[in-house]
Motif scaffolding. Structure first.
Motif, PDB file in Angstrom:
ATOM      1  N   GLU A  91      21.713 -34.377  87.814  1.00 38.64           N
ATOM      2  CA  GLU A  91      22.857 -34.134  86.935  1.00 38.64           C
ATOM      3  C   GLU A  91      22.592 -34.682  85.528  1.00 38.64           C
ATOM      4  N   ASP A 113      22.911 -36.683  92.013  1.00 46.02           N
ATOM      5  CA  ASP A 113      23.794 -37.230  90.986  1.00 46.02           C
ATOM      6  C   ASP A 113      23.517 -38.728  91.072  1.00 46.02           C
ATOM      7  N   LEU A 115      24.374 -41.483  89.555  1.00 47.48           N
ATOM      8  CA  LEU A 115      25.479 -42.430  89.599  1.00 47.48           C
ATOM      9  C   LEU A 115      26.795 -41.678  89.442  1.00 47.48           C
ATOM     10  N   ASP A 116      27.413 -41.413  90.576  1.00 48.97           N
ATOM     11  CA  ASP A 116      28.659 -40.645  90.566  1.00 48.97           C
ATOM     12  C   ASP A 116      29.853 -41.576  90.372  1.00 48.97           C
ATOM     13  N   GLY A 117      30.823 -41.083  89.595  1.00 42.38           N
ATOM     14  CA  GLY A 117      32.018 -41.892  89.329  1.00 42.38           C
ATOM     15  C   GLY A 117      31.808 -42.763  88.099  1.00 42.38           C
ATOM     16  N   SER A 118      31.084 -42.209  87.124  1.00 42.12           N
ATOM     17  CA  SER A 118      30.685 -42.995  85.940  1.00 42.12           C
ATOM     18  C   SER A 118      31.858 -43.714  85.265  1.00 42.12           C
ATOM     19  N   ASN A 208      43.551 -35.435  91.229  1.00 37.65           N
ATOM     20  CA  ASN A 208      43.995 -36.047  89.977  1.00 37.65           C
ATOM     21  C   ASN A 208      45.286 -35.353  89.539  1.00 37.65           C
ATOM     22  N   TRP A 242      43.562 -41.504  94.933  1.00 42.05           N
ATOM     23  CA  TRP A 242      42.580 -40.922  93.994  1.00 42.05           C
ATOM     24  C   TRP A 242      41.799 -42.062  93.356  1.00 42.05           C
ATOM     25  N   ALA A 244      38.824 -41.507  91.829  1.00 43.92           N
ATOM     26  CA  ALA A 244      38.080 -40.920  90.704  1.00 43.92           C
ATOM     27  C   ALA A 244      36.582 -41.186  90.804  1.00 43.92           C
ATOM     28  N   SER A 245      36.119 -41.542  91.992  1.00 43.28           N
ATOM     29  CA  SER A 245      34.691 -41.512  92.334  1.00 43.28           C
ATOM     30  C   SER A 245      34.641 -40.630  93.574  1.00 43.28           C
ATOM     31  N   MET A 246      33.967 -39.492  93.485  1.00 39.99           N
ATOM     32  CA  MET A 246      33.952 -38.579  94.628  1.00 39.99           C
ATOM     33  C   MET A 246      33.397 -39.271  95.876  1.00 39.99           C
ATOM     34  N   PHE A 260      40.428 -33.586  99.909  1.00 41.57           N
ATOM     35  CA  PHE A 260      40.026 -33.861  98.525  1.00 41.57           C
ATOM     36  C   PHE A 260      40.036 -32.539  97.769  1.00 41.57           C
ATOM     37  N   TYR A 262      39.430 -30.795  93.808  1.00 32.63           N
ATOM     38  CA  TYR A 262      39.216 -30.800  92.351  1.00 32.63           C
ATOM     39  C   TYR A 262      39.227 -29.349  91.900  1.00 32.63           C
ATOM     40  N   LYS A 274      35.363 -29.000  87.651  1.00 28.12           N
ATOM     41  CA  LYS A 274      34.636 -30.088  86.974  1.00 28.12           C
ATOM     42  C   LYS A 274      33.337 -30.434  87.705  1.00 28.12           C
ATOM     43  N   LEU A 275      33.388 -30.376  89.034  1.00 20.94           N
ATOM     44  CA  LEU A 275      32.270 -30.910  89.816  1.00 20.94           C
ATOM     45  C   LEU A 275      31.106 -29.930  89.876  1.00 20.94           C
ATOM     46  N   GLU A 280      26.897 -32.354  93.729  1.00 16.62           N
ATOM     47  CA  GLU A 280      28.097 -32.998  94.288  1.00 16.62           C
ATOM     48  C   GLU A 280      28.688 -32.179  95.436  1.00 16.62           C
TER      49      GLU A 280
HETATM   50  P1  AHM Z   1      30.557 -37.978  87.116  1.00 14.67           P
HETATM   51  O1  AHM Z   1      29.487 -37.407  87.994  1.00 14.67           O
HETATM   52  O2  AHM Z   1      30.285 -37.753  85.657  1.00 14.67           O
HETATM   53  O3  AHM Z   1      30.892 -39.391  87.439  1.00 14.67           O
HETATM   54  O4  AHM Z   1      31.897 -37.073  87.367  1.00 14.67           O
HETATM   55  C1  AHM Z   1      32.318 -36.776  88.655  1.00 14.67           C
HETATM   56  C2  AHM Z   1      33.544 -37.583  89.029  1.00 14.67           C
HETATM   57  C3  AHM Z   1      33.814 -37.536  90.497  1.00 14.67           C
HETATM   58  O5  AHM Z   1      33.169 -38.613  91.138  1.00 14.67           O
HETATM   59  C4  AHM Z   1      35.312 -37.678  90.579  1.00 14.67           C
HETATM   60  O6  AHM Z   1      35.853 -37.063  91.732  1.00 14.67           O
HETATM   61  C5  AHM Z   1      35.771 -36.996  89.329  1.00 14.67           C
HETATM   62  O7  AHM Z   1      34.675 -37.006  88.424  1.00 14.67           O
HETATM   63  C6  AHM Z   1      36.927 -37.706  88.680  1.00 14.67           C
HETATM   64  O8  AHM Z   1      37.380 -36.952  87.632  1.00 14.67           O
HETATM   65  P2  AHM Z   1      38.683 -37.374  86.767  1.00 14.67           P
HETATM   66  O9  AHM Z   1      38.238 -38.490  85.885  1.00 14.67           O
HETATM   67  O10 AHM Z   1      38.986 -36.115  86.027  1.00 14.67           O
HETATM   68  O11 AHM Z   1      39.762 -37.782  87.713  1.00 14.67           O
END
Ligand code: AHM
Ligand code: MG
Length: 337
Positions: A91, A113, A115-118, A208, A242, A244-246, A260, A262, A274-275, A280
């Protein structure tokens, strides 16, 4: 209790089920070792000068964090010399990374990916690494982006590592889902759950909610009905989570069920979601299906989607099967959207 390490688990899978060729076993062990290294960096936080922005953009126009870049480098360095891979895709990289000529080329393709959930890095909330493994098909010499464009149902393995209160590795080789917990004293991955199953029914959704006004009508209908609770059409109350880290949200669903989502959003109508499909949605869909759950994009099984490009995005609905089916039905029935 007898402890089973990741190595022993993989050897037994190879012996009993004939599922893992030697190259794939090495690949999983190398990725797991790289995740340990990333976990160490994550745990150091400010003490390791790993927090904050790297002040660079990735190919998708997102600002990269220092840990995004560190994790990407750790995975590349760990994997390029072993002879198990032909190429990697991430990614965080514009194009594929072909194994340099000085090393032997293997038959696998690794996608991640790193580091997911940056957005959670700097606030000390669970984050993770997600990976997907494909086999290079055909014997043509060299490797190109085309080789990666296979539907997710062809994955040979997939997994994620969650850096949370415990560091855990969750893995599927297409034969169910196993969970390993990192024993920090011995440095080894120990099998802590196998045969993971997601219950078909749930009272918990993960989305979200701040984007509600931008969703398509079928998605709003699904969530509105959950919110209506016992007096609404569903006749029961729902809870919401939620992170916000998948990785963290999917991990909870594997542990106790849930759905879940998105979804597509009207602010950028040409963007399916978004994903990212390859880094992911595909690996998570493979894991979820192997645990008895389901995963769609609202109209199609995620694992059947034939990718057109590496960094393709997708809408995601995954988890407990009855909820995924219901939300998908709302999208596909006559007059939806
Ligand atoms: P990233 O890979 O840039 O961290 O983005 C993916 C993340 C997912 O882990 C999570 O489900 C989603 O973005 C959260 O999005 P949001 O900030 O819109 O809630
Ligand atoms: Mg991500």
């Amino acid at each position: 209790m007898k402890r089973v390490s990741l190595t022993q688990y993989l050897v037994e899978q190879q012996r009993e089920h004939g599922r893992i060729p030697a190259q794939l076993r090495l690949l999983i062990e190398v990725v797991a070792r790289a995740c340990k290294q990333i976990a160490i960096a994550v745990n150091k936080g400010a003490l390791g000068d790993v927090l904050g922005s790297a002040e660079k953009e990735n190919v998708q126009g997102e600002i990269q964090k220092k840990l995004d870049i560190i994790s990407n480098e750790v995975l590349i360095e760990a994997n390029e010399w072993g002879g198990h891979l032909a190429a990697m895709a991430s990614e965080e990289m514009d194009s594929i990374h072909v194994v340099p000529n000085r090393y032997p080329q293997g038959e696998y393709l690794l996608l991640f990916d790193p580091l997911d959930g940056s957005s959670n890095i700097d606030v000390n909330v669970s984050i993770g690494t997600i990976f997907s493994v494909l086999r290079k098909v055909g014997h043509a010499p060299g490797v190109s982006e085309e080789d990666f464009l296979q539907p997710g149902k062809h994955q040979a393995a997939a997994g994620y590592c969650v850096y949370g209160p415990q560091t855990m590795l969750v893995l599927t080789l297409g034969n169910g889902v196993a969970m390993f917990t990192l024993d920090r004293e011995t440095g080894s991955w120990v099998l802590t759950q196998s045969g993971v199953r997601i219950p078909a029914d749930t009272r918990e959704f993960s989305i979200n909610m701040s984007n509600l006004r931008h969703w398509a009508p079928p998605m709003r209908r699904y969530i509105d009905e959950c919110l209506a609770g016992t007096t609404g059409p569903r006749g029961k109350d729902f809870n919401m989570r939620w992170v916000a880290s998948m990785v963290a949200d999917v991990h909870r669903i594997l542990s106790r069920g849930g759905v879940f989502l998105y979804p597509w959003d009207q602010r950028e109508p040409d963007k399916p979601g978004k994903l990212r499909l390859m880094y992911e949605a595909n690996p998570m869909a493979f894991i979820v299906e192997q645990a008895g759950g389901e995963a769609t994009n609202g109209s199609q099984r995620i694992l059947d989607i034939v990718p057109e490009k590496l960094h393709q995005r997708v809408s995601v609905i995954l988890g407990s099967s009855n909820e995924v089916q219901r939300a998908t039905r709302y999208h596909t029935e006559n007059g939806a959207a």
